[in-house]
Scaffold this motif. Structure first.
Motif, short mmCIF file in Angstrom:
data_model
loop_
_atom_site.label_atom_id
_atom_site.label_comp_id
_atom_site.label_asym_id
_atom_site.label_seq_id
_atom_site.Cartn_x
_atom_site.Cartn_y
_atom_site.Cartn_z
N UNK A 9 0.80 -1.22 0.00
CA UNK A 9 0.00 0.00 0.00
C UNK A 9 0.84 1.28 0.00
N UNK A 10 1.86 1.32 0.82
CA UNK A 10 2.60 2.56 1.02
C UNK A 10 4.05 2.51 0.54
N UNK A 11 4.46 1.40 -0.08
CA UNK A 11 5.85 1.31 -0.54
C UNK A 11 5.91 1.56 -2.05
N UNK A 12 7.08 1.93 -2.50
CA UNK A 12 7.34 2.20 -3.90
C UNK A 12 7.09 0.93 -4.73
N UNK A 13 6.54 1.11 -5.93
CA UNK A 13 6.22 -0.03 -6.80
C UNK A 13 7.45 -0.84 -7.23
N UNK A 14 8.62 -0.28 -7.08
CA UNK A 14 9.82 -1.03 -7.49
C UNK A 14 10.18 -2.15 -6.52
N UNK A 15 9.60 -2.11 -5.32
CA UNK A 15 9.88 -3.16 -4.34
C UNK A 15 9.00 -4.37 -4.56
N UNK A 16 9.57 -5.53 -4.31
CA UNK A 16 8.83 -6.79 -4.32
C UNK A 16 8.79 -7.28 -2.87
N UNK A 17 7.84 -8.17 -2.59
CA UNK A 17 7.70 -8.73 -1.24
C UNK A 17 7.85 -10.24 -1.37
N UNK A 18 8.90 -10.79 -0.78
CA UNK A 18 9.14 -12.24 -0.88
C UNK A 18 8.05 -13.01 -0.14
N UNK A 19 7.91 -14.27 -0.49
CA UNK A 19 6.92 -15.13 0.17
C UNK A 19 7.19 -15.21 1.67
N UNK A 20 8.47 -15.36 2.05
CA UNK A 20 8.81 -15.42 3.47
C UNK A 20 8.44 -14.12 4.19
N UNK A 21 8.62 -12.98 3.51
CA UNK A 21 8.27 -11.69 4.11
C UNK A 21 6.76 -11.58 4.30
N UNK A 22 6.00 -12.08 3.34
CA UNK A 22 4.53 -12.05 3.46
C UNK A 22 4.08 -12.87 4.67
N UNK A 23 4.66 -14.05 4.81
CA UNK A 23 4.29 -14.93 5.93
C UNK A 23 4.73 -14.30 7.25
N UNK A 24 5.94 -13.73 7.26
CA UNK A 24 6.43 -13.08 8.48
C UNK A 24 5.53 -11.91 8.87
N UNK A 25 5.15 -11.09 7.88
CA UNK A 25 4.28 -9.95 8.17
C UNK A 25 2.91 -10.42 8.64
N UNK A 26 2.38 -11.47 8.01
CA UNK A 26 1.08 -12.01 8.45
C UNK A 26 1.16 -12.47 9.90
N UNK A 27 2.27 -13.10 10.27
CA UNK A 27 2.45 -13.54 11.67
C UNK A 27 2.50 -12.37 12.63
#
Length: 150
Positions: free
Chosen positions: A94-112
């Motif tokens: 939502x608030x980060x620059x479009x050039x950044x990607x979010x790894x699967x591990x980061x998604x799971x970590x953030x969800x936790x």
């Protein structure tokens, strides 16, 4: 601001912490909004850490200060989460620059992290509802608890 997170898993999360109390739709919506706001802020901080390291991908380690070091021998936590990972990915972006990607591990970590954040609020809101003599957790309980702990 539209809410990326479906209310049903948030409602279930509150119910899991509310014991015999009921949960209003307003409470689920309020907590979903708070989760989204918190997640977007955490992602901005993670993007700053990635930028400092010269990366374009957010990694679980960017949330390390929030979730602790990742144990690569631990089983995948995705199945253990109440919050769905796809909306959490959208929240992270939502608030980060479009050039950044979010790894699967980061998604799971953030969800936790967001699930733990929501569980704390749900516990506190349930206590406030009981203290007020109500049988239903309401949006005002979520708002009051967050105000008290901020």
């Amino acid at each position: 601001m539209s809410v990326e997170l479906p209310f049903a898993p948030v409602d279930s999360l509150i119910r899991g912490h509310a014991g015999d109390l009921r949960v209003s739709a307003g409470a689920a919506e309020e907590l979903a909004r708070r989760i989204q706001r918190h997640g977007a802020i955490l992602a901005v901080d993670a993007a700053a850490a990635a930028r400092e390291d010269g990366r374009k991908t957010l990694m679980a380690s960017d949330f390390e200060g929030v979730v602790g070091p990742r144990d690569d021998t631990a089983p995948d936590r995705r199945g253990d989460l109440a919050l769905p990972v796809a909306p959490v990915d959208r929240i992270a972006r939502l608030e980060i620059d479009d050039r950044f990607r979010v790894s699967e591990d980061a998604r799971v970590a953030l969800a936790g992290v967001l699930e733990a954040y929501a569980a704390d609020i749900a516990d506190g809101a349930a206590v406030l509802a009981e203290h007020a003599g109500r049988r239903t957790v309401q949006a005002e309980d979520i708002q009051t608890y967050v105000t008290l702990v901020e």
